[in-house]
Scaffold this active site. Structure first.
Site, PDB file in Angstrom:
ATOM      1  N   ARG A 101      92.608  22.086 -50.688  1.00  0.00           N
ATOM      2  CA  ARG A 101      92.245  22.660 -49.397  1.00  0.00           C
ATOM      3  C   ARG A 101      92.677  24.119 -49.308  1.00  0.00           C
ATOM      4  NH1 ARG A 101      94.183  20.981 -43.304  1.00  0.00           N
ATOM      5  NH2 ARG A 101      92.718  22.370 -42.225  1.00  0.00           N
ATOM      6  N   ASP A 106      91.068  29.671 -48.876  1.00  0.00           N
ATOM      7  CA  ASP A 106      91.249  31.045 -49.346  1.00  0.00           C
ATOM      8  C   ASP A 106      89.925  31.660 -49.780  1.00  0.00           C
ATOM      9  OD1 ASP A 106      92.820  33.330 -50.074  1.00  0.00           O
ATOM     10  OD2 ASP A 106      92.600  32.730 -52.169  1.00  0.00           O
ATOM     11  N   ASP A 113      91.570  35.736 -53.050  1.00  0.00           N
ATOM     12  CA  ASP A 113      92.542  36.824 -53.131  1.00  0.00           C
ATOM     13  C   ASP A 113      93.924  36.438 -52.636  1.00  0.00           C
ATOM     14  OD1 ASP A 113      92.039  36.541 -50.457  1.00  0.00           O
ATOM     15  OD2 ASP A 113      91.315  38.589 -50.121  1.00  0.00           O
ATOM     16  N   SER A 115      94.856  35.554 -49.787  1.00  0.00           N
ATOM     17  CA  SER A 115      95.160  35.999 -48.425  1.00  0.00           C
ATOM     18  C   SER A 115      95.605  34.837 -47.542  1.00  0.00           C
ATOM     19  CB  SER A 115      93.944  36.699 -47.807  1.00  0.00           C
ATOM     20  OG  SER A 115      92.815  35.840 -47.788  1.00  0.00           O
ATOM     21  N   PRO A 198      83.513  26.011 -41.574  1.00  0.00           N
ATOM     22  CA  PRO A 198      82.666  25.160 -40.733  1.00  0.00           C
ATOM     23  C   PRO A 198      83.386  23.956 -40.157  1.00  0.00           C
ATOM     24  CG  PRO A 198      82.169  24.800 -43.048  1.00  0.00           C
ATOM     25  CD  PRO A 198      83.114  25.960 -43.001  1.00  0.00           C
ATOM     26  N   HIS A 228      87.105  15.288 -50.907  1.00  0.00           N
ATOM     27  CA  HIS A 228      87.502  14.408 -49.810  1.00  0.00           C
ATOM     28  C   HIS A 228      87.784  12.987 -50.282  1.00  0.00           C
ATOM     29  CE1 HIS A 228      85.390  17.187 -46.655  1.00  0.00           C
ATOM     30  NE2 HIS A 228      86.507  17.702 -47.137  1.00  0.00           N
ATOM     31  N   SER A 287      97.292   6.475 -50.122  1.00  0.00           N
ATOM     32  CA  SER A 287      98.526   7.166 -50.488  1.00  0.00           C
ATOM     33  C   SER A 287      98.666   7.393 -51.985  1.00  0.00           C
ATOM     34  CB  SER A 287      99.736   6.379 -49.978  1.00  0.00           C
ATOM     35  OG  SER A 287      99.757   5.078 -50.541  1.00  0.00           O
TER      36      SER A 287
END
Length: 365
Positions: A101, A106, A113, A115, A198, A228, A287
């Site tokens: 994720r 990013d 980058d 960020s 989104p 997912h 899990s």
């Protein structure tokens, strides 16, 4: 009951190529140092029926296979990353989903980058509503500390993020795909206002448009959503499907009755200020955080937790890809490697662009 798609189906959206996934053998590693860019290009151009081969470009030359080794800047950078990821993963398998994720959050905003890792500024990207619940930052921090002690100022946070994610995916059962390196980090403060990720309730067409704006096609999109198969989401992201789908006051009719009942028990109607529980995106993985094709099987049986995942059945091509991945784990793994490579090259900073941060949470200035 699922029906396997024949290997010889000429109308298949995903052409089944016989590319080896045994990245870890010494012989393959030596071969892939030279051949990997060509393999990725070949696989990308052979995805027909959706991808337009005319717009697929060869991999960029500014990123290199084993960049830190061949430039003699940090000979064992990738080994240091792999070792630290294994230590974390042995204690907490959820880091695979968290790192995936992080990469997505990013790369899809200002590019790959790093960020998303910044704490600077009054409202950095990680504080945007779409990034609520992000994790994995401590993993990157620890790896960066180790690399700074071994090779000060040489390995970028952006490369660490991509290498660590690859290694975590492999530990979870996914492909150990090569990651080309040589990225630089953003030297500007990040801003939550730039985050346009989104909603989980976005329509399929709008989602396709969004991915296309990031140079990714339907195959890449359907494959990357396969992440997912691991992880959790807040009930607030699915409550509309459970109680008030499209303002109807009723649940999403595409959701199986069994899934609806189980999720309603976990996510009761809530009022402002009440807790927002977490539920597994794929209860079959749960899990254990296993990287499997079960995500696609759940979509076919109307058991996807997120609306954005269930909508893959609404497009002819995305449905066919889903059907193929549901019965072809190796096809999913191969295409996941290609899609991660493609996403990892979006708006990359190299050369004199950006910097190599000393601390991933702050720019050097």
């Amino acid at each position: 009951m699922l029906v396997a798609v024949p290997q010889t189906n000429k109308n298949s959206v995903i052409q089944r190529t016989r590319v080896s996934r045994k990245w870890d053998s010494p012989k393959m590693e030596r071969t892939m140092r030279v051949a990997f860019p060509l393999v990725v290009f070949a696989v990308a151009t052979m995805c027909y029926g959706v991808a337009d081969a005319a717009v697929v470009k060869p991999p960029p030359t500014y990123l290199k296979w084993h960049y830190y080794r061949i430039t003699n800047t940090c000979l064992y950078a990738e080994e240091y990353v792999r070792h630290q990821v294994k230590l974390f993963w042995d204690r907490d398998r959820s880091i695979t989903a968290k790192l995936l994720r992080l990469v997505y959050s990013d790369c899809f905003v200002t590019g790959c980058d790093a960020s998303i890792l910044l704490d600077e500024g009054p409202n950095p990207e990680k504080k945007a509503p779409q990034n609520r619940g992000l994790g994995g930052f401590v993993v990157i921090d620890k790896i960066k500390d180790v690399l700074e002690s071994r090779c000060p100022g040489k390995v970028s946070c952006a490369d660490i993020l991509h290498l660590a994610t690859r290694d975590a995916v492999h530990l979870a059962g996914g492909p150990s795909y090569p990651v080309l390196t040589g990225r630089k980090d953003s030297s500007s403060t990040s801003d939550a206002a730039s985050v346009d990720l989104p909603s989980p309730s976005i329509s399929l067409q709008k989602l396709l448009d969004y991915f296309k704006s990031r140079n990714l096609n339907e195959v890449h999109m359907t494959t990357l959503l396969g992440a997912h198969t691991m992880g959790r989401t807040h009930c607030s992201y699915i409550v509309d499907r459970l109680y008030n789908y499209n303002g109807s006051g009723k649940p999403d009719p595409s959701m199986s009755a069994t899934l609806l009942d189980s999720l309603r028990k976990l996510c009761p109607p809530r009022k402002k200020g009440q807790p927002d529980p977490l539920v597994y995106l794929n209860p079959e993985s749960g899990s254990n955080y296993n990287f499997t094709e079960s995500y696609y099987r759940r979509i076919l049986s109307n058991n996807a937790v997120l609306g954005v995942d269930q909508q893959l059945l609404y497009g002819n091509n995305t449905k066919q890809i889903t059907e193929e991945f549901a019965v072809g784990f190796e096809d999913f793994r191969k295409n996941f490697a290609t899609a991660m490579y493609k996403m990892g090259n979006f708006k990359v900073l190299t050369g004199n662009q950006g910097e190599i941060r000393k601390n991933c949470r702050y720019t050097n200035k």
